[in-house]
Design a protein around this motif. Sequence first.
Motif, PDB file in Angstrom:
ATOM      1  N   ARG A  10     -35.856  58.622   8.374  1.00  0.00           N
ATOM      2  CA  ARG A  10     -35.128  59.946   8.751  1.00  0.00           C
ATOM      3  C   ARG A  10     -33.480  59.666   8.912  1.00  0.00           C
ATOM      4  O   ARG A  10     -32.752  60.580   8.531  1.00  0.00           O
ATOM      5  CB  ARG A  10     -35.619  60.303  10.217  1.00  0.00           C
ATOM      6  CG  ARG A  10     -35.401  61.830  10.427  1.00  0.00           C
ATOM      7  CD  ARG A  10     -36.547  62.603   9.754  1.00  0.00           C
ATOM      8  NE  ARG A  10     -36.268  63.993   9.696  1.00  0.00           N
ATOM      9  CZ  ARG A  10     -35.655  64.528   8.647  1.00  0.00           C
ATOM     10  NH1 ARG A  10     -35.526  64.050   7.645  1.00  0.00           N
ATOM     11  NH2 ARG A  10     -35.425  66.132   8.876  1.00  0.00           N
ATOM     12  N   ILE A  11     -33.128  58.718   9.340  1.00  0.00           N
ATOM     13  CA  ILE A  11     -31.713  58.325   9.200  1.00  0.00           C
ATOM     14  C   ILE A  11     -31.444  58.359   7.961  1.00  0.00           C
ATOM     15  O   ILE A  11     -30.037  58.921   7.438  1.00  0.00           O
ATOM     16  CB  ILE A  11     -31.646  57.007   9.934  1.00  0.00           C
ATOM     17  CG1 ILE A  11     -31.776  57.240  11.455  1.00  0.00           C
ATOM     18  CG2 ILE A  11     -30.041  56.340   9.854  1.00  0.00           C
ATOM     19  CD1 ILE A  11     -31.720  55.837  12.250  1.00  0.00           C
ATOM     20  N   THR A  13     -32.413  59.773   5.244  1.00  0.00           N
ATOM     21  CA  THR A  13     -32.587  60.766   4.609  1.00  0.00           C
ATOM     22  C   THR A  13     -31.462  62.082   4.955  1.00  0.00           C
ATOM     23  O   THR A  13     -30.780  62.680   4.312  1.00  0.00           O
ATOM     24  CB  THR A  13     -33.692  61.631   4.663  1.00  0.00           C
ATOM     25  OG1 THR A  13     -34.039  61.724   6.069  1.00  0.00           O
ATOM     26  CG2 THR A  13     -34.923  60.938   3.927  1.00  0.00           C
ATOM     27  N   SER A  14     -30.990  61.758   6.568  1.00  0.00           N
ATOM     28  CA  SER A  14     -30.242  62.701   7.111  1.00  0.00           C
ATOM     29  C   SER A  14     -28.682  62.345   6.540  1.00  0.00           C
ATOM     30  O   SER A  14     -27.902  63.338   6.523  1.00  0.00           O
ATOM     31  CB  SER A  14     -30.247  62.681   8.694  1.00  0.00           C
ATOM     32  OG  SER A  14     -30.134  61.415   9.150  1.00  0.00           O
ATOM     33  N   GLU A  15     -28.487  61.031   6.550  1.00  0.00           N
ATOM     34  CA  GLU A  15     -27.122  60.353   5.716  1.00  0.00           C
ATOM     35  C   GLU A  15     -27.090  61.262   4.653  1.00  0.00           C
ATOM     36  O   GLU A  15     -25.774  61.644   4.146  1.00  0.00           O
ATOM     37  CB  GLU A  15     -27.033  58.841   5.915  1.00  0.00           C
ATOM     38  CG  GLU A  15     -26.833  58.375   7.374  1.00  0.00           C
ATOM     39  CD  GLU A  15     -26.857  57.005   7.155  1.00  0.00           C
ATOM     40  OE1 GLU A  15     -27.134  56.314   6.151  1.00  0.00           O
ATOM     41  OE2 GLU A  15     -26.625  56.090   8.349  1.00  0.00           O
ATOM     42  N   LYS A  17     -28.302  63.905   2.914  1.00  0.00           N
ATOM     43  CA  LYS A  17     -28.076  65.356   3.337  1.00  0.00           C
ATOM     44  C   LYS A  17     -26.794  65.641   3.613  1.00  0.00           C
ATOM     45  O   LYS A  17     -25.900  66.510   3.338  1.00  0.00           O
ATOM     46  CB  LYS A  17     -29.166  66.067   4.253  1.00  0.00           C
ATOM     47  CG  LYS A  17     -30.707  65.874   3.371  1.00  0.00           C
ATOM     48  CD  LYS A  17     -31.509  66.875   4.269  1.00  0.00           C
ATOM     49  CE  LYS A  17     -32.969  66.899   3.589  1.00  0.00           C
ATOM     50  NZ  LYS A  17     -33.800  67.562   4.124  1.00  0.00           N
ATOM     51  N   ALA A  18     -26.294  64.759   4.707  1.00  0.00           N
ATOM     52  CA  ALA A  18     -24.817  64.988   5.372  1.00  0.00           C
ATOM     53  C   ALA A  18     -24.017  64.779   4.174  1.00  0.00           C
ATOM     54  O   ALA A  18     -22.852  65.861   4.030  1.00  0.00           O
ATOM     55  CB  ALA A  18     -24.594  64.293   6.287  1.00  0.00           C
TER      56      ALA A  18
END
Length: 87
Positions: A10-11, A13-15, A17-18
């Motif tokens: 999750r970390i 993928t969120s990076e 996307k950010a």
Amino acid sequence: MANIKSAKKRILTSEKKAAANKAERSKVKTSIKKVRKAVEAGDKAAATEALRNAERTIDMAASKGVYHKNNASRKVSRLAQAVNKID
């Protein structure tokens, strides 16, 4: 740092996307600056062309979820208003 495998994913993928969202916002800001610059110069033709490109960029960002549709609409509206004020 997260211990659970799914949290680690999750970390990551969120990076990603950010970073993608940041790049998209940067494109929008650049296109807005181009319109503002043309408006300040008083060049109606260049401002109109820049507005067309900016509107496309802003709408793309809104469709990707980077900006809320009302926020995007407000940005386009304010730019169009500035371009229309040029004599």
